[in-house]
Write an enzyme that holds these catalytic residues in place. Structure first.
Site, PDB file in Angstrom:
ATOM      1  CE1 TYR A  50      -3.247  -2.827   0.226  1.00 22.58           C
ATOM      2  CE2 TYR A  50      -3.582  -2.346   2.546  1.00 22.58           C
ATOM      3  CZ  TYR A  50      -3.875  -3.087   1.427  1.00 22.58           C
ATOM      4  OH  TYR A  50      -4.814  -4.092   1.499  1.00 22.58           O
ATOM      5  CB  VAL A 199     -20.265  -1.028   1.752  1.00 22.38           C
ATOM      6  CG1 VAL A 199     -20.548  -0.974   3.235  1.00 22.38           C
ATOM      7  CG2 VAL A 199     -18.935  -0.351   1.420  1.00 22.38           C
ATOM      8  N   GLY A 202     -19.576   0.548  -2.546  1.00 23.66           N
ATOM      9  CA  GLY A 202     -20.635   1.539  -2.352  1.00 23.66           C
ATOM     10  C   GLY A 202     -22.013   1.055  -2.729  1.00 23.66           C
ATOM     11  CG  LEU A 203     -24.508  -2.525  -5.172  1.00 24.43           C
ATOM     12  CD1 LEU A 203     -25.016  -1.589  -6.269  1.00 24.43           C
ATOM     13  CD2 LEU A 203     -24.245  -3.913  -5.742  1.00 24.43           C
ATOM     14  CB  THR A 205     -23.413   2.886   0.856  1.00 26.64           C
ATOM     15  OG1 THR A 205     -23.416   3.415  -0.488  1.00 26.64           O
ATOM     16  CG2 THR A 205     -22.164   2.054   1.077  1.00 26.64           C
TER      17      THR A 205
END
Length: 304
Positions: A50, A199, A202-203, A205
């Site tokens: 990362y 989530v 974003g689906l 949320t």
């Protein structure tokens, strides 16, 4: 916050902070980590890849003041070999793993690592060599526990049968429910699931319609775009708070260790915690009704 215990005795907060989204501005990242601790989050997930190691440095610096607390758990991952030009190649060799852990410890400012995970893997890896590397790190007192991050059933099953992994990180949510097929096996080996992507971009949320249009225009898995939209609308008839619902769904899995939530802002983290609290109010019948409205997905690759 609920704590789930690994077989080594390590306790993971049921919500863990996925640190990949923290960014590289230290003050901003520190504010999110501080808020996570205020909320009772004690598990922090990072990886050596990362931001080319910067993420580990930020996490280590922000958590340094808490090193005397026994409940703070840091997990990092290994396997993607970073080259000087910024490119990577997959390297699950013992040499790379044992070299990389020293670099991760240095960046994190730790003497030992609570949880070390293989960041991927295929059935063609030198599996026994990889496992022996992690076992040696445990014996040397450098690592307390190890696990893998994978969505490949053949790889997961090999590690369940031939290693002493304590965690499996995998994408898992109400829509991508493929890991359900493996939960009983995972639980039977006393391994805990670290559920990433809860989530689902974003689906699941309050912004589900926007996520559907921006990230799922071509559909996904067995869903066309239209089917996915209709499914989300149907699930909302049962429970409008999709994030609370998917958290509740994950909590219902007997092998759950931690739900890994990413947060690029304090506000986003606060929202996740509120939804985690709201999940407790969702009843068994409500969850069952919602689960019946989504497809049963199965892994179709990497089975043998």
């Amino acid at each position: 916050m609920q704590k789930n215990i690994l077989k080594s005795g390590i306790e993971l907060s049921e919500i863990g902070l996925g640190c990949m989204s923290l960014g590289t501005a230290y003050d901003h990242a520190e504010s999110i980590i501080e808020r996570a601790i205020e909320h009772g989050i004690t598990y922090f997930d990072t990886a050596d890849i990362y931001d080319k190691g910067v993420n580990e440095e930020i996490v280590g610096k922000a958590l340094k003041k808490y090193q005397n607390r026994d409940d703070i758990v840091v997990g990092t991952k290994v396997g993607n070999h970073l080259q000087q030009d910024g490119s990577t190649f997959w390297d699950p060799s013992k040499k790379h793993i044992k070299s990389s852990v020293k670099k991760s410890l240095h960046r994190l400012g730790l003497d030992e690592l609570q949880l070390y995970q293989l960041h991927g893997g295929t059935i063609d890896d030198p599996l026994d060599e990889t496992i022996s590397a992690f076992e040696e790190l445990k014996q040397e007192g450098i690592v307390q526990a190890y696990g893998i991050s994978s969505i490949r059933p053949n790889v997961i099953r090999y590690y369940l049968e031939h290693s002493d992994i304590e965690t499996l990180m995998s994408q898992f949510n109400l829509i991508d429910n493929r890991p359900e097929a493996l939960v009983d096996e995972i639980h039977a080996h006393n391994v805990k699931i670290l559920a990433r992507g809860p989530v689902f971009k974003g689906l699941l949320t309050a912004n589900s319609n926007q996520a559907l249009d921006n990230k799922f225009a071509d559909g996904i898995f067995d869903y066309s775009y239209q089917e996915l939209g209709e499914t989300i609308a149907s699930v909302k008839e049962v429970e409008n708070n999709l994030t609370a619902l998917t958290f509740n769904y994950l909590q219902s899995q007997n092998a759950l260790g931690s739900i890994i939530v990413g947060a690029s802002s304090v506000e986003q983290l606060d929202e996740n915690i509120e939804n985690y609290k709201a999940a407790k109010a969702i009843g068994v019948d409500q969850l069952k009704a919602a689960r019946e409205r989504v497809k049963d997905l199965n892994y179709t690759q990497h089975l043998q």
